[in-house]
Every structure is written in C-alpha cells, then in structure tokens.
Design a protein around this motif. Sequence first.
Motif, PDB file in Angstrom:
ATOM      1  N   GLU A 108       7.569  94.301  20.470  1.00 20.04           N
ATOM      2  CA  GLU A 108       8.016  95.659  20.162  1.00 20.04           C
ATOM      3  C   GLU A 108       9.223  95.691  19.231  1.00 20.04           C
ATOM      4  O   GLU A 108       9.684  96.761  18.860  1.00 20.04           O
ATOM      5  CB  GLU A 108       8.354  96.389  21.457  1.00 20.04           C
ATOM      6  N   LEU A 109       9.749  94.533  18.855  1.00 23.64           N
ATOM      7  CA  LEU A 109      10.888  94.498  17.940  1.00 23.64           C
ATOM      8  C   LEU A 109      10.491  94.829  16.514  1.00 23.64           C
ATOM      9  O   LEU A 109      11.343  95.165  15.689  1.00 23.64           O
ATOM     10  CB  LEU A 109      11.566  93.124  17.985  1.00 23.64           C
ATOM     11  N   TYR A 110       9.211  94.723  16.202  1.00 20.63           N
ATOM     12  CA  TYR A 110       8.741  94.965  14.839  1.00 20.63           C
ATOM     13  C   TYR A 110       7.590  95.963  14.864  1.00 20.63           C
ATOM     14  O   TYR A 110       6.744  95.942  15.756  1.00 20.63           O
ATOM     15  CB  TYR A 110       8.266  93.666  14.183  1.00 20.63           C
ATOM     16  N   ARG A 111       7.570  96.842  13.870  1.00 21.70           N
ATOM     17  CA  ARG A 111       6.457  97.763  13.677  1.00 21.70           C
ATOM     18  C   ARG A 111       5.881  97.493  12.293  1.00 21.70           C
ATOM     19  O   ARG A 111       6.537  97.769  11.271  1.00 21.70           O
ATOM     20  CB  ARG A 111       6.913  99.212  13.794  1.00 21.70           C
ATOM     21  N   LEU A 112       4.687  96.956  12.259  1.00 24.88           N
ATOM     22  CA  LEU A 112       4.074  96.550  10.997  1.00 24.88           C
ATOM     23  C   LEU A 112       3.240  97.681  10.412  1.00 24.88           C
ATOM     24  O   LEU A 112       2.628  98.470  11.133  1.00 24.88           O
ATOM     25  CB  LEU A 112       3.185  95.318  11.225  1.00 24.88           C
ATOM     26  N   SER A 113       3.228  97.773   9.104  1.00 24.26           N
ATOM     27  CA  SER A 113       2.412  98.754   8.391  1.00 24.26           C
ATOM     28  C   SER A 113       1.816  98.091   7.157  1.00 24.26           C
ATOM     29  O   SER A 113       2.230  96.999   6.767  1.00 24.26           O
ATOM     30  CB  SER A 113       3.248  99.978   7.993  1.00 24.26           C
ATOM     31  N   GLY A 114       0.865  98.767   6.551  1.00 27.01           N
ATOM     32  CA  GLY A 114       0.230  98.201   5.363  1.00 27.01           C
ATOM     33  C   GLY A 114      -0.987  97.375   5.747  1.00 27.01           C
ATOM     34  O   GLY A 114      -1.685  97.666   6.725  1.00 27.01           O
ATOM     35  N   SER A 115      -1.252  96.329   4.987  1.00 18.35           N
ATOM     36  CA  SER A 115      -2.427  95.481   5.204  1.00 18.35           C
ATOM     37  C   SER A 115      -2.100  94.426   6.264  1.00 18.35           C
ATOM     38  O   SER A 115      -1.689  93.308   5.946  1.00 18.35           O
ATOM     39  CB  SER A 115      -2.867  94.823   3.894  1.00 18.35           C
ATOM     40  N   VAL A 116      -2.281  94.804   7.520  1.00 13.15           N
ATOM     41  CA  VAL A 116      -1.984  93.900   8.632  1.00 13.15           C
ATOM     42  C   VAL A 116      -3.283  93.329   9.173  1.00 13.15           C
ATOM     43  O   VAL A 116      -4.208  94.070   9.504  1.00 13.15           O
ATOM     44  CB  VAL A 116      -1.235  94.630   9.764  1.00 13.15           C
ATOM     45  N   SER A 117      -3.361  92.013   9.247  1.00 15.87           N
ATOM     46  CA  SER A 117      -4.551  91.357   9.780  1.00 15.87           C
ATOM     47  C   SER A 117      -4.128  90.114  10.554  1.00 15.87           C
ATOM     48  O   SER A 117      -3.203  89.411  10.162  1.00 15.87           O
ATOM     49  CB  SER A 117      -5.516  90.968   8.653  1.00 15.87           C
ATOM     50  N   GLY A 118      -4.799  89.880  11.668  1.00 19.38           N
ATOM     51  CA  GLY A 118      -4.494  88.703  12.464  1.00 19.38           C
ATOM     52  C   GLY A 118      -3.215  88.859  13.266  1.00 19.38           C
ATOM     53  O   GLY A 118      -2.543  89.892  13.231  1.00 19.38           O
ATOM     54  N   GLU A 119      -2.862  87.808  14.001  1.00 17.47           N
ATOM     55  CA  GLU A 119      -1.693  87.830  14.865  1.00 17.47           C
ATOM     56  C   GLU A 119      -0.416  87.364  14.159  1.00 17.47           C
ATOM     57  O   GLU A 119       0.656  87.417  14.729  1.00 17.47           O
ATOM     58  CB  GLU A 119      -1.944  86.948  16.091  1.00 17.47           C
ATOM     59  N   GLY A 120      -0.506  86.918  12.954  1.00 18.12           N
ATOM     60  CA  GLY A 120       0.686  86.457  12.239  1.00 18.12           C
ATOM     61  C   GLY A 120       0.861  84.963  12.340  1.00 18.12           C
ATOM     62  O   GLY A 120       0.000  84.264  12.871  1.00 18.12           O
TER      63      GLY A 120
END
Length: 204
Positions: free
Chosen positions: A152-164
């Motif tokens: 919950e420390l990060y909120r990702l936006s845009g082209s997000v795919s996979g777990e990182g």
Amino acid sequence: MKNKALIAGILIAILNGLLFVPGFEVYGTYLVAMALALALWLVLKALTAPDYLPSVEASEPVRAAESSAAPPAPKNAAEAEVIAVLSALQNKGRLVDFLMDDISKYSDAQVGAAARVVHQGCKGAFGEMFTVEPVVKAAEGSKIDVPPNGGELYRLSGSVSGEGPHSGVLVHKGWRVSNVNLPRVLKVEEGKLPPIAPAQVEIK
C-alpha cells in the motif's frame, strides 16, 4: 465506533472538499496530508477497538484477570478523542470557525487570506500531533524503482503488468505517519462529549 467513523469521515470529506474551492489549490498537499493522517488514525482505532479483536474461549486464568482489570472506558471515549483533535486544530488555527462559515459571501482574495492564517495555525497543531514523512524521498518527476512488495506504500498507474519490480516516474512522493501524539481526554462522562471549543463570554 459508528459515531467515531461518522465524525472522522465528515472531517476527511470536508478537507478533501476544500481542494475544489478556488484559491485552495496551493494548499492541496497539506489538505490531503491532514485527511490522510485522520484516515490512518481512524484505521488504527478500528483495528484496536474491542469489537475488532478476535474472541478466545474463556478460561479460569482469563476470568481471574478480567475480574481484576480496570473498569472499561466510557463508550464515547473514542469520539471524545476525535473531538480533541478538532479542538487542537480549532485552538491553533480556527479550523472549525473557517469550515462552519459561509465562504460564498467572501471574495477569493478574502478566502485566500483567511486560508493562510488557518493553514499556519493548523500546520503547527498538526505537527504537534503527527510526525509525517514522505514515502519516497526522491524528487517528484524523477525516475524510481518500485519493489515488488511495495504493497500500500505505492499506487501504480499507466501500463502496469506483472508483480514487478517496476520502474516509473514519481508523480507524488506520498506521505506516511511515523509517530502519533494525539491529545488525551482526561475526563469523559458517559454519554456526554466535550466541546470542541467553549463559548467565549465577555463579562462587563
């Protein structure tokens, strides 16, 4: 718990609503930080509430401990603590006076001038109650790496795919509370909440 959630929810909604008032855009970061801190405090209270804790089967030692425990706090103690926060913001920055006033009858310049005074006072009270730190200390606009367990420390936006892990541009550095020092209510009468601010009367 329901009353506490209602009070805190209304305050959070008001703080976020101020973001749409002309002239308040420059204080957006502070308003969001205050709303976030109250939301975190509400979550903390919810997690530590007696009705949230898992039940365990009673045993003889547990019964003995319960019999010697201190009497339970009044049911409205949590609500009184929320009011204590409002009282601190009112005392230092006249926040409640500002929120309860009808600002539609004032010009943007007048509202902005009043907001500056409210901001300065509330910032002092806010700093006494909460230690707020950025989630990411890098400059906004810079490129950072987001760990796969960011949660919950990060909120990702845009082209997000996979777990990182992911890599992207920091749009907002985020805020988190590292320490909470809320004002304590010394005495709370059952069914009676303390005032946010007492009425002031000049005797002549």
